[in-house]
Enzyme design. Structure first.
Site, short mmCIF file in Angstrom:
data_model
loop_
_atom_site.label_atom_id
_atom_site.label_comp_id
_atom_site.label_asym_id
_atom_site.label_seq_id
_atom_site.Cartn_x
_atom_site.Cartn_y
_atom_site.Cartn_z
N LEU A 1 60.43 -49.05 32.65
CA LEU A 1 61.84 -49.37 32.85
C LEU A 1 62.38 -50.13 31.66
O LEU A 1 61.69 -50.97 31.08
CB LEU A 1 62.02 -50.20 34.13
CG LEU A 1 61.49 -49.58 35.41
CD1 LEU A 1 62.00 -50.38 36.61
CD2 LEU A 1 61.87 -48.12 35.54
N GLY B 1 56.70 -48.58 34.59
CA GLY B 1 57.44 -47.40 35.03
C GLY B 1 56.95 -46.11 34.36
O GLY B 1 57.10 -45.03 34.93
N ASN C 1 51.62 -53.07 34.92
CA ASN C 1 51.46 -54.42 34.38
C ASN C 1 52.56 -55.39 34.80
O ASN C 1 52.72 -56.46 34.21
CB ASN C 1 51.41 -54.35 32.84
CG ASN C 1 52.69 -53.75 32.26
OD1 ASN C 1 53.23 -52.82 32.80
ND2 ASN C 1 53.16 -54.31 31.15
N GLU C 2 53.33 -55.02 35.83
CA GLU C 2 54.49 -55.81 36.25
C GLU C 2 54.23 -57.31 36.34
O GLU C 2 55.04 -58.11 35.89
CB GLU C 2 55.02 -55.30 37.60
CG GLU C 2 55.94 -54.11 37.50
CD GLU C 2 55.21 -52.78 37.31
OE1 GLU C 2 53.97 -52.79 37.14
OE2 GLU C 2 55.88 -51.74 37.33
N1 CO8 Z 1 62.46 -52.01 27.67
C1 CO8 Z 1 63.29 -52.32 26.67
N2 CO8 Z 1 62.89 -52.40 25.39
C2 CO8 Z 1 61.59 -52.16 25.11
C3 CO8 Z 1 60.67 -51.86 26.12
C4 CO8 Z 1 61.16 -51.78 27.48
N3 CO8 Z 1 60.36 -51.49 28.50
N4 CO8 Z 1 59.46 -51.68 25.56
C5 CO8 Z 1 59.61 -51.89 24.25
N5 CO8 Z 1 60.89 -52.18 23.95
C6 CO8 Z 1 61.47 -52.42 22.63
C7 CO8 Z 1 60.76 -53.56 21.89
O1 CO8 Z 1 61.28 -54.81 22.25
C8 CO8 Z 1 61.05 -53.21 20.45
O2 CO8 Z 1 62.40 -53.61 20.17
P1 CO8 Z 1 62.84 -54.09 18.70
O3 CO8 Z 1 62.66 -52.89 17.83
O4 CO8 Z 1 64.25 -54.50 18.89
O5 CO8 Z 1 61.92 -55.23 18.35
C9 CO8 Z 1 61.02 -51.69 20.44
O6 CO8 Z 1 61.23 -51.30 21.80
C10 CO8 Z 1 59.69 -51.12 19.96
O7 CO8 Z 1 58.64 -51.72 20.69
P2 CO8 Z 1 57.25 -52.14 20.01
O8 CO8 Z 1 57.47 -52.65 18.62
O9 CO8 Z 1 56.54 -53.04 20.96
O10 CO8 Z 1 56.53 -50.70 19.93
P3 CO8 Z 1 54.95 -50.38 19.89
O11 CO8 Z 1 54.88 -48.95 19.51
O12 CO8 Z 1 54.20 -51.40 19.11
O13 CO8 Z 1 54.47 -50.54 21.42
C11 CO8 Z 1 54.69 -50.31 23.81
C12 CO8 Z 1 54.96 -49.70 22.42
C13 CO8 Z 1 53.18 -50.30 24.07
C14 CO8 Z 1 55.38 -49.43 24.83
C15 CO8 Z 1 55.21 -51.75 23.83
O14 CO8 Z 1 56.54 -51.75 23.36
C16 CO8 Z 1 55.21 -52.40 25.18
O15 CO8 Z 1 54.16 -52.80 25.67
N6 CO8 Z 1 56.39 -52.53 25.80
C17 CO8 Z 1 56.56 -53.22 27.04
C18 CO8 Z 1 56.30 -52.30 28.16
C19 CO8 Z 1 56.45 -52.98 29.48
O16 CO8 Z 1 55.86 -54.02 29.76
N7 CO8 Z 1 57.27 -52.40 30.34
C20 CO8 Z 1 57.47 -52.92 31.63
C21 CO8 Z 1 58.85 -52.61 32.09
S1 CO8 Z 1 59.00 -53.06 33.81
C22 CO8 Z 1 58.79 -51.62 34.69
O17 CO8 Z 1 58.71 -50.58 34.14
C23 CO8 Z 1 58.69 -51.65 36.20
C24 CO8 Z 1 59.44 -52.75 36.79
C25 CO8 Z 1 59.41 -52.69 38.30
C26 CO8 Z 1 60.50 -53.59 38.86
C27 CO8 Z 1 60.04 -54.53 39.88
C28 CO8 Z 1 61.02 -55.66 40.02
C29 CO8 Z 1 61.15 -56.13 41.41
#
Ligand code: CO8
Length: 260
Positions: free
Chosen positions: A66, A111, A135-136
């Site tokens: 997400l 997500g 990993n939430e």
């Molecule tokens: N949302 C928004 N922006 C993101 C996200 C995301 N999920 N993931 C990465 N970005 C952004 C980064 O901040 C970065 O931005 P900027 O260029 O401005 O610095 C850009 O995308 C590129 O990211 P990385 O440099 O980290 O890219 P890598 O290729 O090194 O890594 C990954 C890619 C492995 C995907 C890494 O970005 C990562 O681990 N991201 C976080 C993923 C994450 O933890 N997602 C969880 C989202 S929550 C969800 O999906 C379920 C929620 C359920 C809701 C329950 C609530 C009640």
């Protein structure tokens, strides 16, 4: 704006390949989810389309899950609209009559993992750098019951319990070991293997396969369909809490820092 979803439908095989192409990391924003749902619905309604392969056109990432920016600093109304789209994506793919295969050619947290688990079969690139999991809790948020149910249906109760509490992200080989993915192949063979696997699944008569799928998944799907409004309310009141917003901010800062 350029399309975030690219669909190639091969009329001769009845198989569509859907590429997620929303740089940099295919995060699931409201726009992205809306486009994805429209694409899946179109294919679902096309009786000549029997199989769907979902993959990413981005290097190293299947989907980052997400879009955190959709959950940070947004109005309750907007959060509700967003959550409805997340539900819709899950309902459409988990309940699809098509054979669905995730060709996971990069990392797939939260997500992204949900979307992969929603498919019938998962093929992942054999690369220790790629991780997948719910990993939430690491973000200070809690995967909702239907994320939990989907994972339980995939890997069983005990593994899910530990995975959710610790917010575990598994490497591709660990994911294979626990059954979170079904097969690992070299990165350049993910899509070809998905296509070959699809042929095997499509050899089964559709009606028998579809009824079997429905028998396995319907109770899980019904649980959300009969509780959608409550689930939205629950999400909105949780995500708009000050303490949760603070957790998300800290996580976002950590993501940026890790980069430097
Ligand atoms: N949302 C928004 N922006 C993101 C996200 C995301 N999920 N993931 C990465 N970005 C952004 C980064 O901040 C970065 O931005 P900027 O260029 O401005 O610095 C850009 O995308 C590129 O990211 P990385 O440099 O980290 O890219 P890598 O290729 O090194 O890594 C990954 C890619 C492995 C995907 C890494 O970005 C990562 O681990 N991201 C976080 C993923 C994450 O933890 N997602 C969880 C989202 S929550 C969800 O999906 C379920 C929620 C359920 C809701 C329950 C609530 C009640």
């Amino acid at each position: 704006t350029s399309p975030k979803i690219k669909v190639d439908f091969d009329q001769s095989t009845g198989v569509a390949i859907m590429q997620m192409q929303s740089p940099p990391v295919n995060s699931l924003s409201l726009d992205f989810l809306t486009e994805l749902c429209i694409s899946v619905e179109k294919l679902e309604m096309d009786k000549s389309c029997r199989g769907l392969i979902i993959t990413s056109s981005q290097p190293k990432v299947f989907s980052a899950g997400l879009d955190i920016m959709e959950m940070y600093g947004k109005s309750p109304e907007r959060c509700g609209e967003f959550w409805k789209a997340v539900q819709e994506m899950w309902l459409k793919i988990y309940g699809s009559n098509m054979v669905t295969i995730a060709a996971i050619n990069g990392s797939s947290p939260a997500g992204g993992c949900l979307m992969a688990m929603t498919c019938d079969y998962r093929i992942m690139a054999d690369n220790p750098r790629y991780s997948i999991g719910l990993n939430e809790t690491q973000l200070g948020i809690v995967a909702p019951f239907w994320f939990k149910d989907t994972m339980t249906n995939t890997v069983g109760h005990r593994t899910t319990e530990m995975a959710l509490e610790l917010g575990l992200l598994y490497s591709s080989s660990e994911a294979l070991k626990i059954g979170l993915v079904d097969q690992l192949v070299p990165e350049d063979q993910v899509l070809t293997t998905a296509t070959e696997t699809m042929t095997k699944w499509l050899a089964i008569p559709d009606h028998a396969r579809q009824l079997s799928k429905s028998m396995m998944r319907k109770p899980t799907i019904d649980k959300l369909t009969s509780n959608r409004e409550a689930d939205i309310k629950n999400f909105v009141s949780f995500i708009t809490k000050d303490s949760i917003q603070k957790s998300l901010r800290m996580y976002l800062e950590m993501l940026k820092k890790r980069r430097g």
